[in-house]
Design a protein around this motif. Sequence first.
Motif, PDB file in Angstrom:
ATOM      1  N   MET A 108      57.271  29.886  11.846  1.00  0.00           N
ATOM      2  CA  MET A 108      57.721  28.860  10.916  1.00  0.00           C
ATOM      3  C   MET A 108      57.139  29.133   9.528  1.00  0.00           C
ATOM      4  O   MET A 108      55.940  29.351   9.384  1.00  0.00           O
ATOM      5  CB  MET A 108      57.255  27.486  11.395  1.00  0.00           C
ATOM      6  CG  MET A 108      57.641  26.339  10.473  1.00  0.00           C
ATOM      7  SD  MET A 108      56.974  24.752  11.046  1.00  0.00           S
ATOM      8  CE  MET A 108      57.912  24.525  12.540  1.00  0.00           C
ATOM      9  N   LEU A 109      58.009  29.121   8.521  1.00  0.00           N
ATOM     10  CA  LEU A 109      57.549  29.235   7.145  1.00  0.00           C
ATOM     11  C   LEU A 109      57.016  27.876   6.698  1.00  0.00           C
ATOM     12  O   LEU A 109      57.667  26.850   6.902  1.00  0.00           O
ATOM     13  CB  LEU A 109      58.687  29.666   6.233  1.00  0.00           C
ATOM     14  CG  LEU A 109      59.298  31.038   6.542  1.00  0.00           C
ATOM     15  CD1 LEU A 109      60.492  31.294   5.631  1.00  0.00           C
ATOM     16  CD2 LEU A 109      58.264  32.132   6.397  1.00  0.00           C
ATOM     17  N   VAL A 110      55.839  27.896   6.087  1.00  0.00           N
ATOM     18  CA  VAL A 110      55.173  26.655   5.705  1.00  0.00           C
ATOM     19  C   VAL A 110      54.665  26.774   4.267  1.00  0.00           C
ATOM     20  O   VAL A 110      54.243  27.852   3.836  1.00  0.00           O
ATOM     21  CB  VAL A 110      53.969  26.361   6.631  1.00  0.00           C
ATOM     22  CG1 VAL A 110      53.264  25.072   6.238  1.00  0.00           C
ATOM     23  CG2 VAL A 110      54.402  26.312   8.091  1.00  0.00           C
ATOM     24  N   ALA A 111      54.721  25.674   3.544  1.00  0.00           N
ATOM     25  CA  ALA A 111      54.073  25.550   2.244  1.00  0.00           C
ATOM     26  C   ALA A 111      53.081  24.397   2.352  1.00  0.00           C
ATOM     27  O   ALA A 111      53.352  23.395   3.018  1.00  0.00           O
ATOM     28  CB  ALA A 111      55.096  25.270   1.151  1.00  0.00           C
ATOM     29  N   GLU A 112      51.947  24.558   1.718  1.00  0.00           N
ATOM     30  CA  GLU A 112      50.936  23.507   1.740  1.00  0.00           C
ATOM     31  C   GLU A 112      50.237  23.477   0.389  1.00  0.00           C
ATOM     32  O   GLU A 112      49.963  24.516  -0.200  1.00  0.00           O
ATOM     33  CB  GLU A 112      49.918  23.759   2.856  1.00  0.00           C
ATOM     34  CG  GLU A 112      48.878  22.673   2.992  1.00  0.00           C
ATOM     35  CD  GLU A 112      48.135  22.703   4.320  1.00  0.00           C
ATOM     36  OE1 GLU A 112      47.197  21.916   4.457  1.00  0.00           O
ATOM     37  OE2 GLU A 112      48.500  23.491   5.212  1.00  0.00           O
ATOM     38  N   VAL A 113      49.960  22.272  -0.075  1.00  0.00           N
ATOM     39  CA  VAL A 113      49.251  22.084  -1.335  1.00  0.00           C
ATOM     40  C   VAL A 113      47.882  21.480  -1.030  1.00  0.00           C
ATOM     41  O   VAL A 113      47.788  20.466  -0.330  1.00  0.00           O
ATOM     42  CB  VAL A 113      50.031  21.155  -2.290  1.00  0.00           C
ATOM     43  CG1 VAL A 113      49.233  20.903  -3.562  1.00  0.00           C
ATOM     44  CG2 VAL A 113      51.397  21.733  -2.606  1.00  0.00           C
ATOM     45  N   LEU A 114      46.844  22.128  -1.536  1.00  0.00           N
ATOM     46  CA  LEU A 114      45.489  21.579  -1.471  1.00  0.00           C
ATOM     47  C   LEU A 114      45.130  21.050  -2.850  1.00  0.00           C
ATOM     48  O   LEU A 114      45.168  21.802  -3.830  1.00  0.00           O
ATOM     49  CB  LEU A 114      44.471  22.668  -1.100  1.00  0.00           C
ATOM     50  CG  LEU A 114      44.672  23.452   0.187  1.00  0.00           C
ATOM     51  CD1 LEU A 114      43.567  24.498   0.344  1.00  0.00           C
ATOM     52  CD2 LEU A 114      44.722  22.532   1.395  1.00  0.00           C
ATOM     53  N   GLU A 115      44.807  19.772  -2.938  1.00  0.00           N
ATOM     54  CA  GLU A 115      44.294  19.204  -4.190  1.00  0.00           C
ATOM     55  C   GLU A 115      42.777  19.254  -4.107  1.00  0.00           C
ATOM     56  O   GLU A 115      42.190  18.791  -3.121  1.00  0.00           O
ATOM     57  CB  GLU A 115      44.763  17.763  -4.365  1.00  0.00           C
ATOM     58  CG  GLU A 115      46.244  17.657  -4.629  1.00  0.00           C
ATOM     59  CD  GLU A 115      46.686  16.230  -4.878  1.00  0.00           C
ATOM     60  OE1 GLU A 115      45.891  15.436  -5.436  1.00  0.00           O
ATOM     61  OE2 GLU A 115      47.821  15.912  -4.506  1.00  0.00           O
ATOM     62  N   ILE A 116      42.155  19.815  -5.152  1.00  0.00           N
ATOM     63  CA  ILE A 116      40.722  20.072  -5.123  1.00  0.00           C
ATOM     64  C   ILE A 116      40.041  19.404  -6.316  1.00  0.00           C
ATOM     65  O   ILE A 116      40.504  19.520  -7.445  1.00  0.00           O
ATOM     66  CB  ILE A 116      40.458  21.592  -5.139  1.00  0.00           C
ATOM     67  CG1 ILE A 116      41.138  22.244  -3.923  1.00  0.00           C
ATOM     68  CG2 ILE A 116      38.964  21.888  -5.164  1.00  0.00           C
ATOM     69  CD1 ILE A 116      41.164  23.750  -3.940  1.00  0.00           C
ATOM     70  N   LYS A 117      38.956  18.679  -6.005  1.00  0.00           N
ATOM     71  CA  LYS A 117      38.132  18.058  -7.047  1.00  0.00           C
ATOM     72  C   LYS A 117      36.671  18.316  -6.717  1.00  0.00           C
ATOM     73  O   LYS A 117      36.253  18.111  -5.569  1.00  0.00           O
ATOM     74  CB  LYS A 117      38.379  16.549  -7.118  1.00  0.00           C
ATOM     75  CG  LYS A 117      39.729  16.207  -7.699  1.00  0.00           C
ATOM     76  CD  LYS A 117      39.862  14.743  -8.034  1.00  0.00           C
ATOM     77  CE  LYS A 117      41.228  14.525  -8.655  1.00  0.00           C
ATOM     78  NZ  LYS A 117      41.884  13.335  -8.252  1.00  0.00           N
ATOM     79  N   GLU A 118      35.941  18.761  -7.722  1.00  0.00           N
ATOM     80  CA  GLU A 118      34.499  18.992  -7.575  1.00  0.00           C
ATOM     81  C   GLU A 118      34.169  19.861  -6.364  1.00  0.00           C
ATOM     82  O   GLU A 118      33.191  19.623  -5.650  1.00  0.00           O
ATOM     83  CB  GLU A 118      33.749  17.670  -7.551  1.00  0.00           C
ATOM     84  CG  GLU A 118      33.931  16.883  -8.842  1.00  0.00           C
ATOM     85  CD  GLU A 118      33.253  15.533  -8.827  1.00  0.00           C
ATOM     86  OE1 GLU A 118      32.463  15.238  -7.914  1.00  0.00           O
ATOM     87  OE2 GLU A 118      33.541  14.751  -9.764  1.00  0.00           O
ATOM     88  N   GLY A 119      35.010  20.871  -6.103  1.00  0.00           N
ATOM     89  CA  GLY A 119      34.727  21.837  -5.054  1.00  0.00           C
ATOM     90  C   GLY A 119      35.116  21.428  -3.652  1.00  0.00           C
ATOM     91  O   GLY A 119      34.808  22.148  -2.696  1.00  0.00           O
ATOM     92  N   PHE A 120      35.802  20.290  -3.491  1.00  0.00           N
ATOM     93  CA  PHE A 120      36.229  19.830  -2.168  1.00  0.00           C
ATOM     94  C   PHE A 120      37.711  19.486  -2.177  1.00  0.00           C
ATOM     95  O   PHE A 120      38.246  19.018  -3.185  1.00  0.00           O
ATOM     96  CB  PHE A 120      35.431  18.599  -1.716  1.00  0.00           C
ATOM     97  CG  PHE A 120      33.999  18.902  -1.408  1.00  0.00           C
ATOM     98  CD1 PHE A 120      33.629  19.433  -0.177  1.00  0.00           C
ATOM     99  CD2 PHE A 120      33.023  18.691  -2.363  1.00  0.00           C
ATOM    100  CE1 PHE A 120      32.307  19.728   0.101  1.00  0.00           C
ATOM    101  CE2 PHE A 120      31.688  18.981  -2.105  1.00  0.00           C
ATOM    102  CZ  PHE A 120      31.339  19.511  -0.863  1.00  0.00           C
ATOM    103  N   ILE A 121      38.335  19.688  -1.038  1.00  0.00           N
ATOM    104  CA  ILE A 121      39.744  19.312  -0.881  1.00  0.00           C
ATOM    105  C   ILE A 121      39.800  17.794  -0.744  1.00  0.00           C
ATOM    106  O   ILE A 121      39.168  17.223   0.147  1.00  0.00           O
ATOM    107  CB  ILE A 121      40.367  19.988   0.360  1.00  0.00           C
ATOM    108  CG1 ILE A 121      40.266  21.512   0.240  1.00  0.00           C
ATOM    109  CG2 ILE A 121      41.820  19.538   0.548  1.00  0.00           C
ATOM    110  CD1 ILE A 121      40.531  22.262   1.541  1.00  0.00           C
ATOM    111  N   VAL A 122      40.549  17.141  -1.632  1.00  0.00           N
ATOM    112  CA  VAL A 122      40.670  15.679  -1.580  1.00  0.00           C
ATOM    113  C   VAL A 122      42.002  15.255  -0.969  1.00  0.00           C
ATOM    114  O   VAL A 122      42.143  14.119  -0.524  1.00  0.00           O
ATOM    115  CB  VAL A 122      40.472  15.028  -2.957  1.00  0.00           C
ATOM    116  CG1 VAL A 122      39.048  15.258  -3.459  1.00  0.00           C
ATOM    117  CG2 VAL A 122      41.493  15.521  -3.971  1.00  0.00           C
ATOM    118  N   ALA A 123      42.964  16.172  -0.962  1.00  0.00           N
ATOM    119  CA  ALA A 123      44.265  15.871  -0.352  1.00  0.00           C
ATOM    120  C   ALA A 123      44.946  17.182   0.001  1.00  0.00           C
ATOM    121  O   ALA A 123      44.766  18.198  -0.671  1.00  0.00           O
ATOM    122  CB  ALA A 123      45.145  15.062  -1.301  1.00  0.00           C
TER     123      ALA A 123
END
Length: 120
Positions: A99-114
Amino acid sequence: MVIQKNLSIAHAWFEAFNSHNLEKLISLYDDEAKHYSPKLKIRLPETNGLVTGKEALREWWRDAFERLPSLHYKVTSLTANSDRVFMEYIRIVDQEDNMLVAEVLEIKEGFIVASRVYHG
């Protein structure tokens, strides 16, 4: 500098995920991180596809790693800016179509927040 740091977080994410190292994976996330996935919505309809916090993430991935011991991702593209990484990868599981997948990691202050997963 920040872009390189965000890319290193994405690489660490794939390394932890593909080795099924749950604690290393969870350590990349903020305590109150949110994760959305269509697979979550199917497997746990009561979540409407969204879980919040490290314990919920831990339970989600623990279940996935136990049910799908061959689960791993092959990175095809990583694109980063100062606050997010857009990841494209192939989800590979024995006896399932890739399965082809796309994912977005939102990062703040060195940690994934979403994190948000997209696939067909």
